[in-house]
Design an enzyme around this catalytic site. Structure first.
Site, short mmCIF file in Angstrom:
data_model
loop_
_atom_site.label_atom_id
_atom_site.label_comp_id
_atom_site.label_asym_id
_atom_site.label_seq_id
_atom_site.Cartn_x
_atom_site.Cartn_y
_atom_site.Cartn_z
N GLN A 18 0.80 -1.22 0.00
CA GLN A 18 0.00 0.00 0.00
C GLN A 18 0.83 1.27 0.00
O GLN A 18 0.32 2.35 -0.35
CB GLN A 18 -0.94 -0.01 1.21
CG GLN A 18 -1.99 -1.10 1.13
CD GLN A 18 -2.86 -1.12 2.37
OE1 GLN A 18 -2.53 -1.78 3.36
NE2 GLN A 18 -3.95 -0.41 2.35
N HIS A 114 1.15 -9.35 4.47
CA HIS A 114 0.00 -8.42 4.47
C HIS A 114 -0.59 -8.43 3.07
O HIS A 114 -0.56 -7.44 2.34
CB HIS A 114 0.44 -7.02 4.88
CG HIS A 114 -0.70 -6.14 5.32
ND1 HIS A 114 -0.71 -5.48 6.54
CD2 HIS A 114 -1.85 -5.81 4.70
CE1 HIS A 114 -1.85 -4.78 6.63
NE2 HIS A 114 -2.55 -4.98 5.54
N ASN A 154 -1.47 -10.86 8.45
CA ASN A 154 -2.47 -9.83 8.66
C ASN A 154 -3.82 -10.30 8.11
O ASN A 154 -3.97 -10.55 6.91
CB ASN A 154 -2.08 -8.54 7.94
CG ASN A 154 -3.14 -7.46 8.11
OD1 ASN A 154 -3.27 -6.89 9.18
ND2 ASN A 154 -3.93 -7.22 7.08
N GLU A 155 -4.77 -10.45 9.00
CA GLU A 155 -6.17 -10.65 8.65
C GLU A 155 -6.43 -11.84 7.71
O GLU A 155 -6.90 -11.68 6.57
CB GLU A 155 -6.75 -9.38 8.02
CG GLU A 155 -6.69 -8.20 8.95
CD GLU A 155 -7.54 -7.05 8.46
OE1 GLU A 155 -8.08 -7.10 7.36
OE2 GLU A 155 -7.67 -6.08 9.23
N TYR A 278 -12.37 -1.79 13.21
CA TYR A 278 -12.89 -0.61 12.54
C TYR A 278 -14.31 -0.28 12.97
O TYR A 278 -14.65 0.87 13.23
CB TYR A 278 -12.76 -0.75 11.03
CG TYR A 278 -11.31 -0.69 10.62
CD1 TYR A 278 -10.53 -1.85 10.53
CD2 TYR A 278 -10.69 0.53 10.39
CE1 TYR A 278 -9.19 -1.79 10.20
CE2 TYR A 278 -9.35 0.61 10.06
CZ TYR A 278 -8.60 -0.56 9.98
OH TYR A 278 -7.27 -0.50 9.67
N GLU A 348 -4.50 -2.30 14.38
CA GLU A 348 -5.06 -1.34 13.42
C GLU A 348 -6.35 -0.73 13.97
O GLU A 348 -7.20 -1.46 14.46
CB GLU A 348 -5.41 -1.98 12.07
CG GLU A 348 -4.24 -2.28 11.19
CD GLU A 348 -4.67 -2.89 9.87
OE1 GLU A 348 -5.79 -2.61 9.40
OE2 GLU A 348 -3.90 -3.69 9.32
N TRP A 389 -4.16 3.04 12.14
CA TRP A 389 -4.09 2.84 10.69
C TRP A 389 -4.53 4.14 10.04
O TRP A 389 -5.71 4.50 10.14
CB TRP A 389 -4.99 1.70 10.21
CG TRP A 389 -4.82 1.53 8.73
CD1 TRP A 389 -5.52 2.17 7.75
CD2 TRP A 389 -3.83 0.73 8.08
NE1 TRP A 389 -5.04 1.80 6.52
CE2 TRP A 389 -4.00 0.94 6.68
CE3 TRP A 389 -2.84 -0.15 8.51
CZ2 TRP A 389 -3.18 0.30 5.75
CZ3 TRP A 389 -2.03 -0.76 7.59
CH2 TRP A 389 -2.22 -0.55 6.22
N GLU A 396 -5.60 1.94 -1.04
CA GLU A 396 -6.55 1.15 -0.27
C GLU A 396 -7.16 0.03 -1.09
O GLU A 396 -8.36 -0.03 -1.35
CB GLU A 396 -7.63 2.07 0.29
CG GLU A 396 -8.75 1.38 1.05
CD GLU A 396 -8.29 0.50 2.20
OE1 GLU A 396 -7.25 0.82 2.79
OE2 GLU A 396 -8.98 -0.49 2.49
N TRP A 397 -6.27 -0.92 -1.54
CA TRP A 397 -6.73 -2.14 -2.19
C TRP A 397 -7.73 -1.90 -3.33
O TRP A 397 -7.44 -1.13 -4.25
CB TRP A 397 -7.26 -3.11 -1.13
CG TRP A 397 -6.29 -3.30 0.00
CD1 TRP A 397 -6.42 -2.83 1.27
CD2 TRP A 397 -5.02 -3.95 -0.03
NE1 TRP A 397 -5.32 -3.16 2.03
CE2 TRP A 397 -4.45 -3.85 1.26
CE3 TRP A 397 -4.28 -4.63 -1.02
CZ2 TRP A 397 -3.20 -4.39 1.58
CZ3 TRP A 397 -3.03 -5.15 -0.72
CH2 TRP A 397 -2.51 -5.04 0.58
C1 GCO Z 1 -7.33 -4.07 6.65
C2 GCO Z 1 -5.98 -3.99 6.15
C3 GCO Z 1 -5.49 -2.61 5.77
C4 GCO Z 1 -6.56 -1.68 5.24
C5 GCO Z 1 -7.24 -0.92 6.37
C6 GCO Z 1 -8.35 -0.04 5.84
O1 GCO Z 1 -7.48 -4.13 7.86
O2 GCO Z 1 -8.24 -4.17 5.84
O3 GCO Z 1 -5.09 -4.48 7.14
O4 GCO Z 1 -4.55 -2.90 4.77
O5 GCO Z 1 -5.98 -0.75 4.36
O6 GCO Z 1 -7.82 -1.79 7.27
O7 GCO Z 1 -9.29 -0.85 5.18
#
Ligand code: GCO
Length: 435
Positions: A18, A114, A154-155, A278, A348, A389, A396-397
């Site tokens: 990113q 990640h 990560n996730e 989030y 995050e 974060w 952003e993906w």
């Molecule tokens: C996620 C990823 C991050 C994202 C951030 C915002 O948690 O999705 O780790 O790379 O950019 O969360 O969506």
């Protein structure tokens, strides 16, 4: 804001794909995200240009006064084909970064993976777990003398769901529930990487899981079933194996390979547990027709439906702002796992707002969520750190550059960095918390 000890870790998070750019510089090989075009027509070949600007970005970290910086390593900088030959120039970059951080008294917290899977590999294949462990050993050998705290993956939930079940993310597969083996291979890779890092002498190994408190939309049995299923998939399917060595009821049968033997590897103990939060999720029984949420087209036959959560402010990403959801999540995880939950770090937490510099809404978001962490700690949850974060606005993906999460604004034409009001607020917050 009281409630935080001087040892509490304050940090910020980023990820390689990113922010780095330099997609083919110094021998980096292609990942599944290379050549992936986001909805805004952009890709990550340049991103924020961090690869060439890392000293400037470390200076921004020093200006914040953070204790630690969470970043990720690009697997294909280290092994361009995901296996075999090591690219020393790729490792050299991370050497430079870690040494620059050390020169400013900032603890590096690298994430091994990640989302940027080497394009030659697939998490649909069990062997990728072994390739990942080999990669872990390579980076631990080179950086382990200066890296006290590691994150394996990560996730895994998002990689499984977005990348393999519904196709929103690379590699863009729409396997729906046939993506469950991907979850198993990611978890197996985590366990094997924990063992590889431990063998290299690491003693602060963690994982970064995306978790969300699941609220039920409606009061029918079907609504409750749908919410429980979503909770099981997004939270327990990944946390239970890592923390308890068992899959939630009904999932083990869907997993490939010698599941019981694999679970022993997956449950290789971690020293701390990262949580990316989030917002909560409001889930109910599916209604006929196309389901969609936050701009993501969901397959029409999913057995649950995600609903927007009314009555709360929303970010530019259309995510609800619910600080107390973080307190609720932390307490619920502590209640579910008890002493099997290691010390927690919020790896995050942040928000997307377009405010170029005067980002008061981000300040309010961060203040509210940090207060929620303090509330959870006052209820006995052992939280050791909080990472925003993100340091920089970044790619952003699937959204590309449309979503801005940074404490620092990035002009994508010039790559000029401009600290926002939230940068100064977080700096002052850290100073006060440590006073
Ligand atoms: C996620 C990823 C991050 C994202 C951030 C915002 O948690 O999705 O780790 O790379 O950019 O969360 O969506």
């Amino acid at each position: 804001m009281s409630g935080f000890s001087p040892e509490f870790l304050w940090g910020v998070s980023t990820s390689a794909l990113q922010i780095e750019g330099a997609f083919d510089t110094d021998g980096r090989g292609p990942s599944v995200w290379d050549g992936h075009t986001a909805k805004d027509g952009t890709d990550a070949r340049v991103a924020t240009g961090h690869y060439d600007r890392y000293r400037e970005d470390v200076a921004l970290l020093a200006g914040l006064g953070v204790d630690a910086y969470r970043f990720s390593l690009s697997w294909t900088r280290v092994q361009p084909s995901g296996t075999g030959a090591v690219n020393q120039r790729g490792l050299d970059f991370y050497d430079r970064l870690v040494d620059e951080l050390a020169a400013h008294g900032i603890t590096p917290v690298p994430t091994l993976f990640h989302w940027d899977t080497p394009s030659t590999l697939s998490w649909q294949d069990r062997d990728t777990a072994d390739r990942f462990a080999e990669y872990a050993a390579i980076v631990a050998d080179r950086l382990g003398d200066r890296v006290p705290r590691w994150i394996t993956i990560n996730e895994p939930a998002e990689v499984t769901l977005l990348g393999h079940a519904i196709g929103e993310h690379a590699p863009g597969l729409k396997l729906v529930f046939d993506a469950l083996p991907v979850a198993h291979h990611l978890l197996l890779g985590h366990g094997k990487a924990v063992r590889a890092l431990r063998a290299a002498g690491a003693d602060q190994i963690g994982v970064a899981m995306s978790h969300t408190p699941v609220w039920t939309a409606g009061d029918t049995d079907e609504d409750r079933f749908a919410a429980d299923l979503y909770d099981g998939i997004m939270n327990h399917l990944f946390a239970d194996p890592v923390l308890t060595g068992r899959y939630p009821e009904g999932f083990a049968e869907a997993m490939p390979g010698p599941v019981d033997d694999d679970l022993a590897v997956i449950a290789s103990p971690v020293d701390w547990y990262g949580i990316n939060y989030y917002n909560p999720s409001l889930v109910g029984a599916p209604k006929p027709g196309e389901a969609s949420y936050a701009g993501i087209d969901l397959p029409p036959d999913l057995p649950f439906e995600l609903h927007d959560i009314p009555g709360y402010p929303h970010t530019a990403f259309d995510w609800p702002v619910v600080p107390d959801g973080l307190r609720e999540l932390l307490v619920s995880l502590r209640d579910r796992y008890g002493d099997r939950l290691p010390p927690v770090v919020i790896t995050e937490n942040g928000c997307s707002y377009d405010d170029p510099v005067d980002d008061t809404r981000r300040i309010e978001y961060l203040d509210g969520h940090i207060r929620a962490v303090a509330a959870a700690m006052s209820e006995g949850v052992d939280v050791r750190g909080y990472f925003v974060w993100s340091l920089l606005d970044n790619w952003e993906w699937a959204e590309g550059f449309r979503q801005r999460f940074g404490l620092v604004h990035v002009d994508y034409d010039t790559l000029k960095r401009t600290p926002k009001a939230s940068y100064a607020w977080y700096r002052d917050h850290i100073r006060a918390a440590k006073a």
